[in-house]
Design a protein around this motif. Structure first.
Motif, PDB file in Angstrom:
ATOM      1  N   ARG A  58       0.827  -1.212   0.000  1.00 39.67           N
ATOM      2  CA  ARG A  58       0.000   0.000   0.000  1.00 39.67           C
ATOM      3  C   ARG A  58       0.857   1.256   0.000  1.00 39.67           C
ATOM      4  NH1 ARG A  58      -3.145  -3.053   3.343  1.00 39.67           N
ATOM      5  NH2 ARG A  58      -2.389  -2.061   5.222  1.00 39.67           N
ATOM      6  N   LYS A  59       1.914   1.288   0.805  1.00 35.78           N
ATOM      7  CA  LYS A  59       2.791   2.460   0.856  1.00 35.78           C
ATOM      8  C   LYS A  59       3.453   2.700  -0.507  1.00 35.78           C
ATOM      9  CE  LYS A  59       3.836   2.482   5.768  1.00 35.78           C
ATOM     10  NZ  LYS A  59       4.855   2.288   6.803  1.00 35.78           N
TER      11      LYS A  59
ATOM     12  N   ASN B  30       2.344   1.754  -3.506  1.00 39.34           N
ATOM     13  CA  ASN B  30       1.338   2.189  -4.477  1.00 39.34           C
ATOM     14  C   ASN B  30       0.844   3.596  -4.192  1.00 39.34           C
ATOM     15  OD1 ASN B  30       1.136   0.065  -6.399  1.00 39.34           O
ATOM     16  ND2 ASN B  30       0.327  -1.199  -4.760  1.00 39.34           N
ATOM     17  N   GLU B  31       0.738   3.970  -2.922  1.00 37.65           N
ATOM     18  CA  GLU B  31       0.329   5.341  -2.587  1.00 37.65           C
ATOM     19  C   GLU B  31       1.391   6.322  -3.044  1.00 37.65           C
ATOM     20  OE1 GLU B  31      -0.414   5.287   1.618  1.00 37.65           O
ATOM     21  OE2 GLU B  31      -2.307   4.225   1.390  1.00 37.65           O
TER      22      GLU B  31
ATOM     23  N   ASN C 287       1.240   6.899  -6.763  1.00 39.23           N
ATOM     24  CA  ASN C 287       0.046   7.619  -7.211  1.00 39.23           C
ATOM     25  C   ASN C 287       0.014   9.070  -6.776  1.00 39.23           C
ATOM     26  OD1 ASN C 287      -1.040   5.397  -8.573  1.00 39.23           O
ATOM     27  ND2 ASN C 287      -1.873   4.575  -6.679  1.00 39.23           N
TER      28      ASN C 287
END
Length: 93
Positions: free
Chosen positions: A85-86, A88-89, A92
């Motif tokens: 998640r980190k 991909n965040e 983005n």
């Protein structure tokens, strides 16, 4: 009986939190025992780490439109999800 079982245990786990702790623990352990006795495949979605630890022996990651087996235990799965998640965040932003 062999087959497949799909469980969504978000609501059950949340509801059990409202009972006395000992009672909830016994209910979770009884559910885990029943699920462990099932001969087929179980797809389980739950936030209850204790239940997951008692029942699950393999994990699959469902993310970014893909489903992939995960080679590791529950703690490794959770840690890798946080890292994923980190990453991909950050991509983005």
């Amino acid at each position: 009986a062999e087959g497949a079982l799909l469980l969504f245990l978000f609501s059950l786990g949340h509801a059990l939190e409202h009972y006395a702790m000992g009672r909830a623990k016994r209910a979770i352990e009884a559910l885990a025992e029943a699920l462990s006795d099932f001969d087929g495949a179980i797809v389980m979605v739950s936030h209850d780490r204790h239940l997951i630890g008692l029942v699950c022996d393999s994990f699959w990651r469902v993310a970014a439109g893909r489903v992939e087996p995960f080679d590791g235990d529950l703690d490794e799965f959770i840690s890798s999800g946080i890292r994923w998640r980190k990453t991909n965040e950050a991509e983005n932003l």
